[in-house]
Structures are given as C-alpha cells and as structure tokens.
Scaffold this motif. Sequence first.
Motif, short mmCIF file in Angstrom:
data_model
loop_
_atom_site.label_atom_id
_atom_site.label_comp_id
_atom_site.label_asym_id
_atom_site.label_seq_id
_atom_site.Cartn_x
_atom_site.Cartn_y
_atom_site.Cartn_z
N SER A 593 8.71 -27.38 -46.70
CA SER A 593 9.11 -26.67 -45.49
C SER A 593 7.93 -25.96 -44.85
O SER A 593 7.76 -25.96 -43.62
CB SER A 593 10.23 -25.67 -45.82
OG SER A 593 11.35 -26.32 -46.30
N GLU A 596 5.62 -28.46 -43.19
CA GLU A 596 6.18 -28.94 -41.93
C GLU A 596 5.97 -27.92 -40.83
O GLU A 596 5.64 -28.27 -39.68
CB GLU A 596 7.67 -29.21 -42.12
CG GLU A 596 7.96 -30.44 -42.96
CD GLU A 596 9.45 -30.59 -43.26
OE1 GLU A 596 10.19 -29.62 -43.00
OE2 GLU A 596 9.85 -31.67 -43.77
N ASP A 611 1.62 -37.58 -36.64
CA ASP A 611 2.76 -38.49 -36.96
C ASP A 611 2.67 -39.01 -38.38
O ASP A 611 3.68 -39.14 -39.09
CB ASP A 611 2.79 -39.66 -35.98
CG ASP A 611 3.18 -39.21 -34.58
OD1 ASP A 611 3.78 -38.11 -34.45
OD2 ASP A 611 2.92 -39.97 -33.62
N ARG A 614 3.70 -36.27 -40.67
CA ARG A 614 5.16 -36.06 -40.59
C ARG A 614 5.91 -37.11 -41.40
O ARG A 614 6.89 -36.79 -42.10
CB ARG A 614 5.61 -36.13 -39.13
CG ARG A 614 5.27 -34.88 -38.33
CD ARG A 614 5.64 -35.10 -36.87
NE ARG A 614 5.38 -33.90 -36.07
CZ ARG A 614 5.37 -33.87 -34.74
NH1 ARG A 614 5.64 -35.00 -34.07
NH2 ARG A 614 5.15 -32.75 -34.10
N ARG A 615 5.48 -38.39 -41.27
CA ARG A 615 6.20 -39.45 -42.03
C ARG A 615 6.05 -39.24 -43.53
O ARG A 615 6.99 -39.45 -44.30
CB ARG A 615 5.66 -40.82 -41.62
CG ARG A 615 6.14 -41.27 -40.23
CD ARG A 615 5.87 -42.76 -40.03
NE ARG A 615 4.44 -43.06 -40.05
CZ ARG A 615 3.63 -43.03 -38.99
NH1 ARG A 615 4.12 -42.68 -37.79
NH2 ARG A 615 2.36 -43.33 -39.10
N SER A 616 4.91 -38.80 -43.94
CA SER A 616 4.70 -38.57 -45.38
C SER A 616 5.58 -37.43 -45.88
O SER A 616 6.21 -37.52 -46.95
CB SER A 616 3.22 -38.25 -45.64
OG SER A 616 2.41 -39.34 -45.29
N SER A 618 8.36 -36.44 -44.48
CA SER A 618 9.76 -36.89 -44.43
C SER A 618 10.11 -37.72 -45.66
O SER A 618 11.20 -37.58 -46.25
CB SER A 618 9.99 -37.69 -43.15
OG SER A 618 11.32 -38.20 -43.13
N ALA A 619 9.19 -38.62 -46.08
CA ALA A 619 9.44 -39.43 -47.27
C ALA A 619 9.53 -38.55 -48.51
O ALA A 619 10.38 -38.75 -49.40
CB ALA A 619 8.33 -40.47 -47.43
N ARG A 621 10.47 -35.36 -48.57
CA ARG A 621 11.74 -34.62 -48.54
C ARG A 621 12.90 -35.54 -48.92
O ARG A 621 13.82 -35.11 -49.62
CB ARG A 621 11.95 -34.04 -47.14
CG ARG A 621 13.27 -33.26 -47.02
CD ARG A 621 13.36 -32.55 -45.70
NE ARG A 621 12.42 -31.42 -45.64
CZ ARG A 621 12.65 -30.23 -46.20
NH1 ARG A 621 13.77 -30.01 -46.88
NH2 ARG A 621 11.75 -29.25 -46.10
N SER A 622 12.89 -36.84 -48.45
CA SER A 622 13.96 -37.78 -48.81
C SER A 622 14.01 -37.99 -50.31
O SER A 622 15.08 -37.99 -50.93
CB SER A 622 13.76 -39.12 -48.09
OG SER A 622 14.71 -40.05 -48.50
N ASP A 625 15.51 -34.95 -51.88
CA ASP A 625 16.97 -34.91 -51.70
C ASP A 625 17.67 -35.83 -52.70
O ASP A 625 18.75 -35.51 -53.23
CB ASP A 625 17.33 -35.31 -50.27
CG ASP A 625 16.92 -34.23 -49.26
OD1 ASP A 625 16.70 -33.09 -49.69
OD2 ASP A 625 16.84 -34.57 -48.06
#
Length: 810
Positions: A593, A596, A611, A614-616, A618-619, A621-622, A625
């Motif tokens: 967090s 980000e 970008d 950000r993609r890294s 996001s991956a 965080r996925s 989760d």
Amino acid sequence: MKTPPERPKEPDGYDRRFLDFCRSFAGAAGIFAIVVGSITLLGWFFGIGIFLRTLPGMIVMKANAALAFVLLGISLRLVADDTLRTPLREVAGGCAALAGLLGLLTLFEHATGADLGIDQVLAVEAPGAVKTASPGRMAPNAALDFTLLGGSLLLLAFRRGHRIVSWMAAASMTVAFLALMGYAYASETFIGFGSLTHIAVQTALALLALSAGTLLCTRELGLMEPLSRRDAGSRMACRLLPAVILVPFLLALIRYELHRRNPDSDEFGVAVMVIICMAVLAAVVWRNAAALNRADTERSRNALGLARTTEILEKIFSTTHMKMAYLDPEFRFIRVNQAYADACGYPPEFFPGKNHFDLYPHPENEAIFSEVIGTGKPYTVFAKPFEFPDHPERGVTYWDWSLQVVRGESGQAQGLLFCLLDVTEQRRAELELRASEERFRTAVENSPVGLSIVQDGRIVFRNPEQRRLFGGLPEGFEFEKYPDIHPEDAEPFRELLRSIRAGERLSRLTSLRFYPYGKASEGADMRWTHAYVTPIGYSGRAAALVTMVDVTNTKEMEQAAHRQERLAILGQTAAGVAHEIRNPLQGVLINLSVMETLIEEAVVLDPEARDTIRRSLSAARSGSDKIENVIRRVMDFVRPKLVRFEAVEINTVVREAVELVAVSLRNRGIRLETALSEGLPPCNADTQLIEQLLLNLITNAAQATEQRDGVRRIEVATELDGDAIVIRVADSGPGVAEHHRKRIFDPFFTTRELGTGLGLSISRRIVKDHSGSIHVGASRFGGAEFTVRLPSLPQASGRDLVAPGGATPG
C-alpha cells in the motif's frame, strides 16, 4: 324372458352313442333344410328353374315354403346343441315361431279361401303352375307340417313339453312320408287334396328330414325314450325299426313297378314280395339273435369278473389297514372291517344295526354325512381332529377320511362307504415340525447376521438382513455375476465363489466390501462385511449357506476416529502455519500500500516506468490476496461456524445463490440452468451455510466445464424423494474419475493445480451438520453430478422451527 332351466344330465342306463347320434342327425337335418330352402330362394330370386324343381314338369317348391325351411333349419341346428345359451335359444324360438305362423296362416287361407297377401311377398309366380291352385301358395299338407314343426321347435327352444313335441314331430313325419309314398306309388291322394296345391317332392323330402331331426331332439324324454336305453330291448328295436319301415316300403315299390310294367304279373309280384319279406325278416331276426347271444356271453363274462372283483374287494376290506365301515342312508352300521373295529376298541359284530352318531355324536360330521347322502357328491377331508367320547385318554386324534355314496340300479342312495386313516402321529409330528420351523424362521428373519442360500450358482434365499445388504436383487440372481464388488476385494470374492462351487467350508474370516445392487457408480452406502461359507442341503440338493456379518459401522467408526485424529493434527498444524504466514503477510500488504502511494506521488518517473511498477505491484497484491484467501479457508475449516437452524425454502436459497454467480458465469460463456420442483416442504437449515454449499458446488462445476470444449453447461435441480429434499448440481465437464470419488471429499485433496482441496471437504461438513448426505456420480451431460440429500420438515412445521439449543457448532 327368464332363463330356462338347464337340461338335466343324461341319466345312467342310456346309450351314449345313440344319444350322440341323435344330436348329430338333428344338426345335420337342420343344415340340410337350410341348404334346400336357400337353393330354392336363389332359384326364385334369380329365375333359375333347376333350383325350383327336381325334373321338368314337376311341382315347384314355393318361396314361402323355402323361407320356412331356412327358419326351421336354423332353429333345429341351434336346438340340437344342449349347451346353447339363452340369447341363441331365443333366436331359435323366434325362427320356429315365424315358420309356424307362416304355416298356420297358409292353412287359414286354404280353409277359408281367403287371400292374406302372404303368398307372393317373396316371389311372384305366374298363374297356371303345375298342381297349384293359387300362385305362390304352399300345399296344405306342407303348411300343416310347418305348423307342427314350428310349435315343436318353439317348445324345444325353451326346454318344454318334450313328450308333446315327440308326438307332433311323429305326426309331421307321417304326413311327409305319406307324400313321398304318393310320389313313389304315383298316388295323388297322398300328394295333395283335390284341386288344392300339391306338395313338391323336395318339400316332402326336406320335411321328412326336419321331422326326423326334431323327433330325435327329444331323445330320452319323449317317444324316443325306449330306443335310447342301453338294454337289449332298445338295441333290438333300433335294429328292427329300419327294416320294419323301409323293407315293406321298398318291396311295395318293387311290386308296384312290376305291376306297372306287366299288369298280368300281379300274382308273381305278390309271391316275390312275400319271399323277399320273409328272407329279410329272417335275416334281421338271425342278426338280432346273434347279437343277443353275444350280449349274453358278455353278461356271463361280466358276472364272472364281478364275482372275482367282489372276492378281491372282500379280501381288501378284511385285510386292509384302512378303517372301513358301510352304513345305510340312516347312518346305521351294516358292516365294519377288523381295522375299524380295532380302532374303536370293539369287535366287528358290535356295530351292525347301531347308529354311528349315537356312538360318536358330532353335529358337524353328521351334517357332512347328510349333505353327502342328499347331493351324492363324494367328500374327503384330511387330518380332521376328533375326540373319542368313550376314550378321553386318547386326547385329540387326527383322521383322513372320505365318504362315498353307493347307489342301486334305480340311482337311489343305498348306503355310504366310510373310509378312515389314522394320521394322529404324523399330524402331531407335523405340528411339532411346523412349530420348530416357525421358531427357526423367526430366528432367521430377525437375525442381525445376513444369511443367503446359493444353489446351482443362484441365490435362492435371503433373510431380511441379507436383503438390506445387497439391495433389490432380482429373483434367482447368479451370485458370481454380482457387479458391485469393491475393486480392491475382487480376489476375496473369487475365493468365496470357489468355495461355493467346490462345496467346501470357508471357515476363515473373509473381509468383503461391496455396494448395494446397482449403486456402485454412485459410490455411496458401501457395505463392509465378514463372510463365511458352509455347505448345506436345501430342497434335497447341495447348496451353500453364505453368512455375512455387517461390520460397516465398526469400520466407519475406526476410519472416522483415524480421520478425526489426522484432521486434529492437520488442523493444529494448518492453524499454526496460517498464523505464521498471516503476520508477515500483513506487513507485505502494508508495504504494498505504501509503495503504491509513493508511486502515485513520485514526479521523477516517466510514464512507462510508472506503468511497469504498477503492474508489478498489482501482481504482488493479487498473489497476497490469494494467500489470504487460502488462509481464510484453512481457518474456516479449522474453526467451523455455528449452525443456526431455521425453516428454509430450499428453492429460495438456490435462486439467491444462482443470482450471485449468474452474471459471472454468463461472461465466461457458461450456461447456468435451473430445474426446481415446486411445492417442496421446508427444510431445517442454516441459509448462509446452504448458500455457501451451493456456491462451492457451482464454482467447482464452472471450473470443470472450462476444461472442455463445446457447450458449457451447469444445471441446478431440486426434487422431493420420500421425506428428503434432493439438490443436484450437474455439469458438462470431464467428470470425476472412479478412483477419485472416494477421496474427493478429503481435506486438501484436489485434481487442479491451483486448487486448495478444501471446498468439497467444507461442503461435506456442512451437509453432515444438516444430517444429510452428499455423493458424486456421472451427469446426463457427460460430466459430474453432485447429489445432496437433506431431511425435510413436516408440512405442518412453522417457519420458526430451529434445532434444539438454537444453534449448534459445526
């Protein structure tokens, strides 16, 4: 019209062959009259002259006479059958009445000179016909015969007045025979009366046949009675009558023909007639004398045979072990044999003259004796109990006995033959055996051990416990073809079969697992038994007794205890692992967090680098989760929720679960369908847990269908099966392999690379918490089908019904 009484059976003493001949001749005469009448009617309707007269220039048969022949022929043919039922007898009576009325009206026309307009209704005859006073009108002697025969057959149709019928038929036959004599001797006096219409030769011949057939229909009840007997007088009369009637007629015909050709040879003709008559009568007498001699010889032989038979019967009566007594119609003893006397404890001479029921009072038996004497029907009874009034120490005895009426020559009952056989010992042994069998049967039927008998390879007997174990087997099922043996126990089953075929005892314990018949594909209700084989005899042939002790519950408890132990260890380990992972994971999520936020606030980064970062993130965080989801599911498995019961409409829960995933599945190209049975009773359940169960099953089905090409389909269905609500989730995926079905509900077992193996395990626990069951099978779409069974509530149950205590831990 009331049903006429049945014709009495032919009494004894009458010649059956002669009576059968009478029936056959009467039926044939009826058919002959129908043929003659029908041919004549065809001649009138189509103008065929040869059908109307025997020779050119002869008298023709009138159309009314032909119709009368058809009607009387039908009536005679029906009446000749003694077994004829009431509707056809009414038809026969109606035909006879119509023919008789036609003859009576024609007689009225001849007597009064009136014209009733009935002569040319069927066919028109031109004036001037040969020997015809009025065109189309039959001769008065023919009309008289039709009147007599119509009345006779009307009476016979309803079985009345046989003696009057025989006289009427004889009178009719006389009139017809006189007409034939008139044609034979060229005497118009016998053919017709003055200027009135004369009778045709074919009419006279057909009337003679009808009259003879009607006379023979009376058989033993009319003038034919003296000819119908089986004695010598009747036989002699049957032989003499044809000669007495035909010989003078033929001789007179020969004399007439000789005189017609040579009027001067009258004396010679008389001499020839006398000589021939003497010769024929002598031959007839000689033939009858020879027949009577043969009858006497046969009678003597029969008398000798009767004497020998009597001697044999006397020896049987005196020496047989069967008790026999001969009584008069008043039930007084005439004679008893030695066996009967010994059984009663008196000498044989004690009984004659004494009444049976004075010695042995028994109202029921006395009523039976009276009925046998009254009806003449034999009576037999087996193992009938009886107590001797003069020997109470014998107790209840049992007897097979029979009664047979002895008749005299007149057919009246002369006596009663009473035969008895003491079966007391056999009956007592039978009762004891039956009681023993009943005790054994009760033990077998209520035995907690499964028992079956295998004979010639087929199961011929199963007790209730064995029927419960095997399920609905067909009768006579071949044991070796039982298809639902557990694959791992195929060899023990073959060993069991070898012992049965060899007739050997399999005394050692054989562990055998199998499924109820036809349910192996469902993978549910597996039976675990200990089996034994013992050779026995059954129905006089070798067989095998297969004994099975159901240890399913014991094995399940052992497995459950073992599984519970492993799950407890697994749960503790999983909880510790989840705790150790969750704490660092929270730090990772916090750092993600922060990163980000920093990325968004940084101004020195170019857009492409931003970008990429950000993609890294996001991956990362996925992945975090997913780890959190696994931890949550592990914690749900380790610490189950409380079950909060309430009355739930299952269809409502299904619809809500389907709505939650419908859009997502539609976007993935999966067709989700429902087939919900309306009017289902409520179910005592936790709505959230049932919804979770459905979402788990639908999610698994969706993941499975994505592994197959073609139509992707999921169907959720509900129905009521007895007192259980059934939920089915079927898909068109690859299905569940047979060897995976037993383990698919185990924790952490999965066939997918990214699966956790907890969804179906949690689903099974939810179902168990609801006292239900779940199993997997094949669907009609080619994929898997999960079937959930939940107990329903009674229809009268309220919406607020909950489990005791309000909530139970899962």
